[in-house]
Design an enzyme around this catalytic site. Structure first.
Site, short mmCIF file in Angstrom:
data_model
loop_
_atom_site.label_atom_id
_atom_site.label_comp_id
_atom_site.label_asym_id
_atom_site.label_seq_id
_atom_site.Cartn_x
_atom_site.Cartn_y
_atom_site.Cartn_z
N GLY A 112 50.95 46.95 43.25
CA GLY A 112 50.65 45.96 44.28
C GLY A 112 50.54 44.58 43.66
O GLY A 112 50.65 44.40 42.44
N SER A 113 50.29 43.59 44.49
CA SER A 113 50.17 42.22 44.02
C SER A 113 49.28 41.44 44.96
O SER A 113 49.09 41.81 46.13
CB SER A 113 51.54 41.55 43.90
OG SER A 113 52.20 41.57 45.15
N ASP A 135 35.57 35.88 45.39
CA ASP A 135 36.40 36.74 46.23
C ASP A 135 35.82 38.15 46.15
O ASP A 135 36.02 38.86 45.18
CB ASP A 135 37.85 36.73 45.74
CG ASP A 135 38.80 37.42 46.73
OD1 ASP A 135 38.30 38.07 47.68
OD2 ASP A 135 40.02 37.31 46.57
N TYR A 188 47.75 37.03 45.31
CA TYR A 188 48.25 35.66 45.31
C TYR A 188 48.89 35.29 43.98
O TYR A 188 49.87 34.56 43.93
CB TYR A 188 47.12 34.68 45.62
CG TYR A 188 46.93 34.41 47.09
CD1 TYR A 188 47.04 35.43 48.03
CD2 TYR A 188 46.64 33.13 47.56
CE1 TYR A 188 46.86 35.20 49.37
CE2 TYR A 188 46.46 32.88 48.91
CZ TYR A 188 46.57 33.91 49.81
OH TYR A 188 46.40 33.67 51.14
N THR A 189 48.31 35.81 42.88
CA THR A 189 48.73 35.36 41.56
C THR A 189 49.38 36.46 40.73
O THR A 189 50.39 36.22 40.08
CB THR A 189 47.51 34.80 40.77
OG1 THR A 189 46.85 33.82 41.56
CG2 THR A 189 47.95 34.20 39.45
N LYS A 190 48.81 37.67 40.75
CA LYS A 190 49.20 38.70 39.78
C LYS A 190 49.91 39.87 40.46
O LYS A 190 49.68 40.15 41.64
CB LYS A 190 47.96 39.23 39.06
CG LYS A 190 47.14 38.17 38.34
CD LYS A 190 45.99 38.78 37.58
CE LYS A 190 44.98 39.45 38.48
NZ LYS A 190 44.20 38.50 39.28
N ALA A 191 50.74 40.52 39.68
CA ALA A 191 51.32 41.81 40.05
C ALA A 191 50.75 42.86 39.12
O ALA A 191 50.52 42.59 37.93
CB ALA A 191 52.84 41.77 39.96
N VAL A 192 50.53 44.06 39.65
CA VAL A 192 49.91 45.13 38.87
C VAL A 192 50.85 46.33 38.85
O VAL A 192 51.40 46.72 39.90
CB VAL A 192 48.54 45.53 39.45
CG1 VAL A 192 47.88 46.58 38.56
CG2 VAL A 192 47.64 44.31 39.59
#
Length: 537
Positions: A188-189, A321, A191-195
């Site tokens: 998943g991802s 957050d 606003y900033t990162k993808a995992v």
């Protein structure tokens, strides 16, 4: 006319086929060109490098050198451009501010005035000055002497122990640890990162985090400023901040940072990838259907985490957050995974600016006192109320043991009104845990048994299940009890119960799992189990 119609049909068919092929090609490209990953065969047949097509362009015109001294030749003014427009100055200012924030967390987590030696500015996530990294070993060394090894087989506990030993010398996993990475899967991802999920040496699963080039932060920045390199640099500091906080805030309820990969080659940009503990997403809908004991454990983990954050080595830390998606479950333990929006800043105030100490939430606001120039406990109270509205309200009181419900309701009400701080909340949660683990919550149980039960050793009941809520299994009634007396009380409170089976399994609190049955006509041998059959009305 018929000829024209046939021609139009052929054109529509061609267009449809073309769209289908484009979609198929795009899917294949996404599989083989995941942002941050690409298989290469020049150095190793099964090696993995972290890059994307756009990163190749970034490497040519704007390399990321995290932490170089600030100046006209520094990290903040790279890219080979002489553009000094207002928008570019604004972007460079944002980069500088994020950079300074990461430096503060790496050093002390303190004030913006903390001095930073030039050597540390060179590479924030490198080893301490004077130490050698794996990718830059001492002359004559192969760089493997102090490297934590990935076991070809073994348990997570063994692997974590090896990491703990290696972290004493500040040597994390590096790029070489990912040479044999397999089973890479997009998770998943944001606003900033993808995992991504990946397996090291086919035996140990980890999470890999990298800047998402197709994410909101990158796309909006490139659209506004037109520089992929500078926008990547800006976004990467959020990942570096998270990595720094994982290092400084080591706690059982903070995701473990195993290491990082920071590539510097001719064909890809200086892109950073974090290697972390792997957890599974927190699904609130599923949690609402789980037994109370599991839900209580999640809330207890959260309270322990917030207590640590309120008294952390960096000061009081606020999770700005706080949505459930910022947490994962590792085993059955709750851990915070996203720390790039965490903050240690305390709101300053004076007697003339009381409005600065107002915490605003969608449903209500809270006014805190101004004490010695700061809003007293604002980070702690913000965390605690978010825990109430996102977790406690839904997970804590429902289907809890009747004797504990007054205490559970008290916690929910006190945190919902912010009448308690995190210290008092933790004391009450630990009190409930002890009452539950020791069985003292049953001392005032006045239930009188209405039937007798015959015990059958090493015997179980095949089938004859009925459903109850909340159960550890959806197709049967599997509950946890402290004692045989509690199991009898549960059975007699269920209209369908005619027997129950004590299993040899226990929960994290030591309670025994018991399967309640609607009959006992299908008895079968089962070593270690005891079946109790109702023999009276």
């Amino acid at each position: 006319m018929p000829g024209i119609q046939q021609m139009m049909k052929r054109r529509k068919t061609v267009v449809a086929v073309g769209l289908g092929l484009s979609f198929l090609l795009g899917t294949v490209m996404n599989l083989f060109y995941i942002p941050g990953f690409d298989h290469h065969h020049q150095a190793r047949d099964h090696g993995v490098r972290f890059h994307q097509e756009r990163q190749q362009q970034t490497a040519r015109d704007s390399r990321l050198h995290v932490g170089e001294p600030v100046g006209t030749e520094s990290v903040f003014a790279q890219g080979g451009r002489s553009d000094t427009s207002e928008t570019q100055r604004d972007l460079q200012l944002q980069i500088r501010q994020r950079f300074d924030e990461v430096v503060r967390y790496r050093r002390h987590g303190g004030s913006p005035a903390d001095p930073v030696p030039p050597l540390e500015r060179r590479r924030l996530m490198d080893l301490e000055p004077g130490e050698r990294s794996w990718n830059n070993p001492a002359p004559g060394s192969d760089g493997t002497k102090d490297r934590p090894q990935i076991p070809s087989s073994g348990s997570l506990q063994d692997f974590t122990a090896a990491l703990r030993d290696s972290n004493r010398t500040r040597v994390p996993l590096g790029c070489s640890s990912l040479d044999n990475v397999t089973e890479v899967r997009y998770l998943g991802s944001g606003y900033t990162k993808a995992v991504y999920r990946a397996a090291l040496n086919r035996s140990f699963s980890v999470a890999l985090k990298s800047v998402d080039f197709g994410g909101h932060d990158m796309e909006s920045c490139v659209r506004q400023y037109g520089s992929v390199g500078d926008c990547y640099r800006l976004a990467s500091f959020k990942l570096l901040k998270e990595m720094s906080l994982m290092e400084r805030l080591q706690h059982p309820n903070v995701l473990t940072l195993y290491g990082y990969c920071y590539q510097e080659t001719n064909d890809i940009a200086d892109t950073v990838t974090a290697i972390t503990e792997l957890g599974r997403p927190l699904e609130m809908i599923s949690l609402l259907q789980t037994p109370w004991e599991q839900r209580f454990r999640i809330c207890l983990s959260l309270v322990r985490l917030l207590h640590f954050l309120a008294h952390s080595p960096l000061g009081s830390v606020s999770l700005l957050d706080f949505r459930p998606r910022q947490f994962v479950l590792v085993g059955e333990e709750l851990k915070v995974t996203d720390l790039d929006d965490a903050s240690t800043e305390e709101v300053s105030c004076t007697s003339l600016t009381p409005d600065r100490c107002t915490i605003t939430f969608p449903a209500r606001n809270f006014s805190l006192p101004c004490h010695r120039g700061h809003c007293e406990g604002i980070n702690e109270k913000r965390n605690l109320y978010n825990a109430y509205r996102f977790f406690f309200t839904y997970l804590l009181p429902h289907s809890g043991p009747p004797a504990l419900r007054p205490l559970l309701d008290q916690i929910v009400n006190a945190t919902g009104e912010l009448n308690w701080g995190i210290d008092q909340t933790l004391i009450q949660m630990e009190k409930i845990l002890q009452l539950y683990k020791t069985g003292r919550y049953l001392q005032n149980n006045t239930h009188t048994h209405t039937a007798d039960y015959r015990g059958l050793l090493d015997v179980s009941v095949a089938g004859e299940d009925y459903r109850c809520w909340p159960s550890y299994q959806h197709d049967s009634c599997l509950l946890s009890v402290f004692s045989l007396q509690e199991a009898v009380s549960v059975c007699e409170s269920h209209a369908h119960c005619k027997a129950f089976v004590l299993t040899n399994q226990t929960t994290w609190t030591g309670h025994r799992l018991v399967c309640f049955k609607s009959g006992s006509s299908r008895l079968s041998p089962a070593s270690g189990r005891v079946t109790y059959v109702r023999v009276g009305s």
